[in-house]
Design an enzyme around this catalytic site. Structure first.
Site, PDB file in Angstrom:
ATOM      1  N   GLU A  68     -37.906  48.415  37.041  1.00 22.88           N
ATOM      2  CA  GLU A  68     -38.486  49.204  35.938  1.00 22.88           C
ATOM      3  C   GLU A  68     -38.569  48.360  34.673  1.00 22.88           C
ATOM      4  O   GLU A  68     -39.526  48.472  33.903  1.00 22.88           O
ATOM      5  CB  GLU A  68     -37.642  50.475  35.713  1.00 22.88           C
ATOM      6  CG  GLU A  68     -37.873  51.496  36.824  1.00 22.88           C
ATOM      7  CD  GLU A  68     -36.700  52.400  37.118  1.00 22.88           C
ATOM      8  OE1 GLU A  68     -35.756  52.470  36.314  1.00 22.88           O
ATOM      9  OE2 GLU A  68     -36.714  53.049  38.182  1.00 22.88           O
TER      10      GLU A  68
ATOM     11  N   GLY B 299     -36.877  55.348  44.188  1.00 23.47           N
ATOM     12  CA  GLY B 299     -37.243  56.688  43.731  1.00 23.47           C
ATOM     13  C   GLY B 299     -38.360  57.333  44.539  1.00 23.47           C
ATOM     14  O   GLY B 299     -38.926  58.342  44.128  1.00 23.47           O
TER      15      GLY B 299
ATOM     16  N   SER C  19     -33.866  54.414  47.358  1.00 18.25           N
ATOM     17  CA  SER C  19     -33.735  55.651  48.132  1.00 18.25           C
ATOM     18  C   SER C  19     -32.576  55.600  49.122  1.00 18.25           C
ATOM     19  O   SER C  19     -32.678  56.089  50.247  1.00 18.25           O
ATOM     20  CB  SER C  19     -35.056  55.980  48.839  1.00 18.25           C
ATOM     21  OG  SER C  19     -36.076  56.202  47.879  1.00 18.25           O
TER      22      SER C  19
ATOM     23  N   GLY D  46     -29.697  54.888  42.614  1.00 21.90           N
ATOM     24  CA  GLY D  46     -30.332  55.551  41.478  1.00 21.90           C
ATOM     25  C   GLY D  46     -30.130  57.050  41.552  1.00 21.90           C
ATOM     26  O   GLY D  46     -29.076  57.587  41.194  1.00 21.90           O
ATOM     27  N   GLY D  47     -31.164  57.761  42.054  1.00 25.20           N
ATOM     28  CA  GLY D  47     -31.158  59.229  42.082  1.00 25.20           C
ATOM     29  C   GLY D  47     -29.874  59.841  42.620  1.00 25.20           C
ATOM     30  O   GLY D  47     -29.315  60.773  42.019  1.00 25.20           O
TER      31      GLY D  47
ATOM     32  N   HIS E 222     -33.973  44.870  36.637  1.00 25.78           N
ATOM     33  CA  HIS E 222     -34.391  46.028  37.431  1.00 25.78           C
ATOM     34  C   HIS E 222     -35.913  46.087  37.429  1.00 25.78           C
ATOM     35  O   HIS E 222     -36.560  45.741  36.432  1.00 25.78           O
ATOM     36  CB  HIS E 222     -33.792  47.309  36.837  1.00 25.78           C
ATOM     37  CG  HIS E 222     -33.961  48.498  37.716  1.00 25.78           C
ATOM     38  ND1 HIS E 222     -35.148  49.184  37.795  1.00 25.78           N
ATOM     39  CD2 HIS E 222     -33.110  49.113  38.575  1.00 25.78           C
ATOM     40  CE1 HIS E 222     -35.009  50.174  38.668  1.00 25.78           C
ATOM     41  NE2 HIS E 222     -33.781  50.148  39.159  1.00 25.78           N
TER      42      HIS E 222
ATOM     43  N   GLU F 210     -33.859  45.299  45.967  1.00 26.78           N
ATOM     44  CA  GLU F 210     -34.442  46.624  45.765  1.00 26.78           C
ATOM     45  C   GLU F 210     -35.953  46.541  45.965  1.00 26.78           C
ATOM     46  O   GLU F 210     -36.685  46.208  45.024  1.00 26.78           O
ATOM     47  CB  GLU F 210     -34.150  47.112  44.347  1.00 26.78           C
ATOM     48  CG  GLU F 210     -32.686  47.279  44.036  1.00 26.78           C
ATOM     49  CD  GLU F 210     -32.462  48.350  42.974  1.00 26.78           C
ATOM     50  OE1 GLU F 210     -31.704  49.271  43.249  1.00 26.78           O
ATOM     51  OE2 GLU F 210     -33.064  48.273  41.901  1.00 26.78           O
TER      52      GLU F 210
ATOM     53  N   ASN G 189     -26.671  53.729  39.151  1.00 26.13           N
ATOM     54  CA  ASN G 189     -27.534  53.497  37.981  1.00 26.13           C
ATOM     55  C   ASN G 189     -28.100  54.837  37.526  1.00 26.13           C
ATOM     56  O   ASN G 189     -29.012  55.364  38.150  1.00 26.13           O
ATOM     57  CB  ASN G 189     -28.661  52.530  38.399  1.00 26.13           C
ATOM     58  CG  ASN G 189     -29.703  52.346  37.313  1.00 26.13           C
ATOM     59  OD1 ASN G 189     -29.490  52.716  36.161  1.00 26.13           O
ATOM     60  ND2 ASN G 189     -30.843  51.767  37.682  1.00 26.13           N
ATOM     61  N   TRP G 190     -27.540  55.355  36.435  1.00 26.75           N
ATOM     62  CA  TRP G 190     -27.960  56.679  35.972  1.00 26.75           C
ATOM     63  C   TRP G 190     -29.323  56.645  35.270  1.00 26.75           C
ATOM     64  O   TRP G 190     -29.889  57.696  34.973  1.00 26.75           O
ATOM     65  CB  TRP G 190     -26.929  57.260  34.997  1.00 26.75           C
ATOM     66  CG  TRP G 190     -25.605  57.603  35.610  1.00 26.75           C
ATOM     67  CD1 TRP G 190     -25.183  57.356  36.885  1.00 26.75           C
ATOM     68  CD2 TRP G 190     -24.516  58.263  34.954  1.00 26.75           C
ATOM     69  NE1 TRP G 190     -23.896  57.818  37.059  1.00 26.75           N
ATOM     70  CE2 TRP G 190     -23.465  58.382  35.892  1.00 26.75           C
ATOM     71  CE3 TRP G 190     -24.315  58.762  33.660  1.00 26.75           C
ATOM     72  CZ2 TRP G 190     -22.239  58.982  35.570  1.00 26.75           C
ATOM     73  CZ3 TRP G 190     -23.105  59.355  33.344  1.00 26.75           C
ATOM     74  CH2 TRP G 190     -22.084  59.467  34.288  1.00 26.75           C
ATOM     75  N   LYS G 191     -29.800  55.447  34.971  1.00 25.21           N
ATOM     76  CA  LYS G 191     -31.066  55.287  34.210  1.00 25.21           C
ATOM     77  C   LYS G 191     -30.997  56.098  32.914  1.00 25.21           C
ATOM     78  O   LYS G 191     -29.902  56.284  32.366  1.00 25.21           O
ATOM     79  CB  LYS G 191     -32.263  55.665  35.078  1.00 25.21           C
ATOM     80  CG  LYS G 191     -32.233  54.986  36.439  1.00 25.21           C
ATOM     81  CD  LYS G 191     -33.531  55.057  37.162  1.00 25.21           C
ATOM     82  CE  LYS G 191     -33.356  54.469  38.552  1.00 25.21           C
ATOM     83  NZ  LYS G 191     -34.593  54.350  39.290  1.00 25.21           N
TER      84      LYS G 191
HETATM   85  C1  PEP Z   1     -32.684  52.106  41.404  1.00 28.66           C
HETATM   86  O1  PEP Z   1     -33.452  52.468  40.536  1.00 28.66           O
HETATM   87  O2  PEP Z   1     -31.958  51.103  41.218  1.00 28.66           O
HETATM   88  C2  PEP Z   1     -32.638  52.862  42.640  1.00 28.66           C
HETATM   89  C3  PEP Z   1     -32.116  52.290  43.689  1.00 28.66           C
HETATM   90  O3  PEP Z   1     -33.171  54.115  42.593  1.00 28.66           O
HETATM   91  P1  PEP Z   1     -33.189  55.198  43.794  1.00 28.66           P
HETATM   92  O4  PEP Z   1     -31.855  55.145  44.458  1.00 28.66           O
HETATM   93  O5  PEP Z   1     -33.438  56.508  43.089  1.00 28.66           O
HETATM   94  O6  PEP Z   1     -34.302  54.810  44.692  1.00 28.66           O
END
Ligand code: PEP
Length: 252
Positions: free
Chosen positions: A99, A175, A215, A236-237, A97, A169, A9-11
């Site tokens: 967010e 994050g 994470s 994500g990241g 998600h 999640e 997920n590049w956001k």
């Molecule tokens: C996400 O936002 O779906 C996610 C898992 O982010 P991260 O891996 O950066 O925690």
């Protein structure tokens, strides 16, 4: 046997050139190492779907979107419909998600509507659920997740449910660098599978894929993915670095 799956997920990150480079690097590295028993999904921002589509689809990987409208079409400025995603050859779409739940007030009812639109258009939903820190500290995580899963998904038929990917999640892990322990991840994944078993029976419970997100990194993915009910990750990241993402995609 459930197929493993890793989705990036590049956001709302990267400029056009960076996105172009990232997708090219991911595909190049995946082609060198990729195991064919893992589904790799790349979820860039909407404007980059076209470039990712060409690179991903021609190399056997999947394209994902990060959101979809609850509406079919019409005067909804700024919205993107499931049929538009389908026309762009989008295979998967992230829904609910944390967010979007927090910043855009997306409810379980919205999640259910989005899931419906996607399934009507042959796009597989990746439905995110997870508790915030306070809920975990108060011991409410099981009830929060049960509500998210049942209100977002349990209107579906058995056949529809088998199209769904669920991503657990924990919001406190997204994050933050604070990953759920393998025990915490397995405990919730097995709880979710149990909910599906109760409602839909063993075949669907065994079929449905449940991803861990929060994470997840090149360092901890292997341990998390070794858990029996963890079928992969929503990343994500770490999906913004080709090396890390490809390492995660091989961590089974
Ligand atoms: C996400 O936002 O779906 C996610 C898992 O982010 P991260 O891996 O950066 O925690």
């Amino acid at each position: 046997m459930r197929r493993k799956i890793v989705a990036g997920n590049w956001k709302m990150n990267l400029d056009f050139q960076q996105a172009d480079e990232l997708i090219a690097n991911i595909v190049k590295e995946l082609n060198q190492h990729h195991r064919k028993d893992v589904d790799v999904v790349i979820c860039p921002p909407f404007p980059y779907l076209m470039i990712a589509d060409y690179e991903a689809e021609t190399n056997g990987y999947f394209l994902g979107a990060q959101n979809v409208s609850i509406f079919n079409n019409g005067a909804y400025t700024g919205e993107i419909s499931a049929s538009m995603l389908s026309a762009m050859c989008v295979d998967y779409c992230i829904v609910g998600h944390s967010e979007r739940r927090k910043l855009f007030f997306e409810s379980n009812k919205d999640v259910a509507e989005k899931v419906n639109r996607l399934l009507e258009n042959d796009v597989k939903p990746i439905v995110c659920v997870g508790e915030v820190l306070e809920e975990r500290e108060n011991g409410q995580h099981f009830s929060v997740i049960k509500k998210q899963v049942s209100e977002g998904l349990f209107h579906l038929t058995e056949g529809q449910m088998q199209q769904i990917v669920i991503a657990y999640e924990p919001v406190w892990a997204i994050g933050t660098g604070r990953t759920a322990s393998t025990f915490q991840a397995q405990e919730i994944h097995s709880f979710i599978r149990g909910l599906v078993l109760e409602k839909y029976g063993a075949e669907t419970a065994n079929e449905i894929r449940i991803l861990y997100g929060g994470s997840c990194t090149a360092k901890n993915a292997k341990d998390l993915f070794a858990m029996p009910d963890v079928d992969g990750g929503l990343i994500g990241g770490a999906s913004l670095k080709a090396n890390d993402f490809v390492t995660i995609a091989q961590s089974f």
